[in-house]
Design a protein around this motif. Structure first.
Motif, mmCIF file in Angstrom:
data_model
loop_
_atom_site.group_PDB
_atom_site.id
_atom_site.type_symbol
_atom_site.label_atom_id
_atom_site.label_comp_id
_atom_site.label_asym_id
_atom_site.label_seq_id
_atom_site.Cartn_x
_atom_site.Cartn_y
_atom_site.Cartn_z
ATOM 1 N N ASP A 21 -8.638 27.535 -50.731
ATOM 2 C CA ASP A 21 -9.324 26.484 -49.991
ATOM 3 C C ASP A 21 -9.877 25.450 -50.972
ATOM 4 O O ASP A 21 -10.750 24.676 -50.649
ATOM 5 C CB ASP A 21 -10.443 27.048 -49.120
ATOM 6 N N ASP A 22 -9.312 25.439 -52.167
ATOM 7 C CA ASP A 22 -9.742 24.528 -53.221
ATOM 8 C C ASP A 22 -8.989 23.206 -53.094
ATOM 9 O O ASP A 22 -7.763 23.157 -53.223
ATOM 10 C CB ASP A 22 -9.479 25.164 -54.581
ATOM 11 N N THR A 23 -9.719 22.132 -52.846
ATOM 12 C CA THR A 23 -9.117 20.814 -52.656
ATOM 13 C C THR A 23 -8.372 20.354 -53.896
ATOM 14 O O THR A 23 -7.312 19.735 -53.793
ATOM 15 C CB THR A 23 -10.211 19.791 -52.296
ATOM 16 N N THR A 24 -8.886 20.659 -55.071
ATOM 17 C CA THR A 24 -8.221 20.222 -56.293
ATOM 18 C C THR A 24 -6.876 20.923 -56.476
ATOM 19 O O THR A 24 -5.908 20.305 -56.928
ATOM 20 C CB THR A 24 -9.114 20.464 -57.527
ATOM 21 N N GLU A 25 -6.802 22.187 -56.114
ATOM 22 C CA GLU A 25 -5.541 22.932 -56.236
ATOM 23 C C GLU A 25 -4.500 22.415 -55.236
ATOM 24 O O GLU A 25 -3.326 22.242 -55.580
ATOM 25 C CB GLU A 25 -5.805 24.418 -56.009
ATOM 26 N N ILE A 26 -4.932 22.126 -54.018
ATOM 27 C CA ILE A 26 -4.021 21.594 -53.003
ATOM 28 C C ILE A 26 -3.542 20.202 -53.391
ATOM 29 O O ILE A 26 -2.361 19.874 -53.265
ATOM 30 C CB ILE A 26 -4.702 21.591 -51.618
#
Length: 124
Positions: A21-26
């Motif tokens: 749920d990590d925005t940076t990873e997505i």
């Protein structure tokens, strides 16, 4: 991450080794996928990202060999600032600051049931 690219329909699917749920990873995954999809000479006007196979983080099955790269503390701060000061107060640089397109409303149906000004009037 696994990327499944379909060259005929200009779409790709990214499978993460661990739920995230990590925005940076997505965002990093989307940036990598866009580089595969880009074709010189093709005019693009919009891009969309769909999320499938969503699951709760409380019941996530962790993987012993693929450690999660998510940073829950950072995402908690990120979400807290956006909840306190309004949506899009804090965002990733790739998101941009101004929306360059708007929905066309030429053929929008009248709102008879939700707006008094749209109710038809009969004058005798």
């Amino acid at each position: 991450m696994e990327y499944f690219f379909n060259p005929l329909s200009f779409k790709t699917t990214v499978h993460f080794p661990c739920p995230t749920d990590d925005t940076t990873e997505i965002t990093a995954a989307v940036s990598n996928a866009v580089s595969q999809l880009y074709r010189p000479g093709v005019r693009y006007y919009r891009i969309g990202v769909g999320l499938i196979d969503l699951a709760s983080t409380y019941n996530a099955q962790l993987d012993l060999f693929n450690a999660s790269k998510s940073n829950p503390a950072l995402m908690h701060v990120y979400d807290g600032i956006n909840q306190r000061f309004g949506t899009d107060t804090l965002f990733l640089a790739a998101q941009g600051t101004e929306q360059k397109w708007t929905m066309r409303r030429d053929l929008l149906t009248p709102q008879y049931t939700t707006r008094w000004g749209c109710v038809p009037q009969i004058k005798c």
